[in-house]
Design a protein around this motif. Structure first.
Motif, PDB file in Angstrom:
ATOM      1  N   LEU A  22     -22.784 -22.659 -13.028  1.00 50.70           N
ATOM      2  CA  LEU A  22     -23.735 -21.707 -12.087  1.00 50.70           C
ATOM      3  C   LEU A  22     -24.761 -21.032 -12.952  1.00 50.70           C
ATOM      4  O   LEU A  22     -25.855 -20.829 -12.616  1.00 50.70           O
ATOM      5  N   GLY A  33     -16.753 -23.941 -13.493  1.00 52.32           N
ATOM      6  CA  GLY A  33     -17.834 -23.954 -12.362  1.00 52.32           C
ATOM      7  C   GLY A  33     -18.819 -22.559 -12.442  1.00 52.32           C
ATOM      8  O   GLY A  33     -19.959 -22.669 -12.151  1.00 52.32           O
ATOM      9  N   SER A  80     -13.880 -20.545  -3.988  1.00 48.46           N
ATOM     10  CA  SER A  80     -12.682 -21.129  -4.839  1.00 48.46           C
ATOM     11  C   SER A  80     -11.385 -20.511  -4.607  1.00 48.46           C
ATOM     12  O   SER A  80     -10.198 -20.967  -4.484  1.00 48.46           O
ATOM     13  N   LEU A 126     -19.132 -19.011  -4.624  1.00 50.89           N
ATOM     14  CA  LEU A 126     -18.243 -19.391  -5.645  1.00 50.89           C
ATOM     15  C   LEU A 126     -16.926 -18.800  -5.756  1.00 50.89           C
ATOM     16  O   LEU A 126     -15.764 -19.300  -5.606  1.00 50.89           O
TER      17      LEU A 126
END
Length: 212
Positions: A203, A199, A149, A145
Motif C-alpha cells: 500500500l 500488505g 485486518s 487496512l
C-alpha cells in the motif's frame, strides 16, 4: 461554582474513557452501560449523564480510549517509514482490544482524545507529495487496512488461531472454490504479522507512486 459544575469536574474525559474501555476488555461490549460505568467509577448512574449524553457517546469514548493507548512513533525524515511505523502501531493497538473492534469499525471519535496517532499518520502522508484529495484517500486506505485486518483476524466468523483459521477456510472452500483453497494453504504458513506487514508495504508503495 454550582453543585452541577462541581459534579462535572469530578472526572476527566480520559478517566471515563479508560474506565469504559476496561469494562469492554474484561466483560465485552454487552456489559457497557451507564450503570456499569458508574459502578466502575464509584458513583451513581445519573452522574454519568453530566459527562456523556447516551450510550452512543459512551461507545465513542471507548474508541477514543483505544486510540489514546497507541504509542505514536517519533517522526523521521522518511515519510514512508513514518507511515509504516504509525500504521503498525495502530494495528497493534487495535488488536490489543479485540472486544472493542466492532466499535472501532463503526464509531467515530467525538472527542480529541486519541487524535494523536491519526494526526501523526496524516502528517507523514503530507510529506508524500500527494494532492489534497489523494492524501485523504491514502489516509482512508491505510486506516481501512489497519481496522479491516484486525477485524478479520480477531472478530471474523473464523476467529482464532491464524493457521487453524486458514485451514478451516480452505476446507470450507474445497474444490468448488479452488483459488480460495489454494491461497488458504499459503496463509497457513504466513504469520498475521507478516501478512499485515506485506500488505502495508504494498500500500505504501502505491501511495509513493501516486505522489511521484
Amino acid at each position: 461554582c454550582t453543585p452541577n459544575l462541581l459534579m462535572r469536574a469530578r472526572f476527566t474525559t480520559d478517566e471515563i474513557a479508560s474506565a469504559a474501555l476496561r469494562i469492554v476488555d474484561e466483560s465485552g461490549l454487552a456489559a457497557l452501560s451507564m450503570r456499569s460505568l458508574a459502578a466502575a467509577l464509584g458513583t451513581g448512574p445519573m452522574t454519568m449523564y453530566n459527562y456523556v449524553a447516551d450510550k452512543e457517546g459512551l461507545e465513542e469514548l471507548v474508541v477514543a480510549a483505544v486510540a489514546a493507548g497507541i504509542v505514536v512513533p517519533e517522526p523521521t525524515d522518511d515519510w514512508a517509514a513514518d507511515v509504516h511505523a504509525t500504521a503498525s502501531a495502530m494495528w497493534h493497538g487495535v488488536r490489543a482490544h479485540p472486544a472493542a473492534i466492532p466499535l472501532v469499525l463503526t464509531r467515530r471519535m467525538a472527542s480529541a482524545t486519541g487524535f494523536a496517532v491519526a494526526d501523526a499518520l496524516v502528517g507523514a502522508l503530507e510529506r508524500a507529495g500527494l494532492s489534497d484529495a489523494a492524501r485523504l484517500s491514502a489516509f482512508h486506505a491505510v486506516l481501512g487496512l489497519v481496522t479491516g485486518s484486525a477485524q478479520a483476524q480477531l472478530a471474523g466468523p473464523f476467529s482464532g488461531d491464524a493457521a487453524e483459521t486458514a485451514a478451516r477456510i480452505g476446507s470450507a472452500a474445497g474444490a468448488q472454490y479452488p483459488h480460495i483453497a489454494a491461497l488458504s494453504e499459503v496463509a497457513v504458513t504466513v504469520s498475521v504479522e507478516d501478512d499485515f506487514d506485506g500488505g502495508l508495504r504494498m500500500l505504501i508503495a502505491g501511495i509513493a507512486a501516486a505522489g511521484s
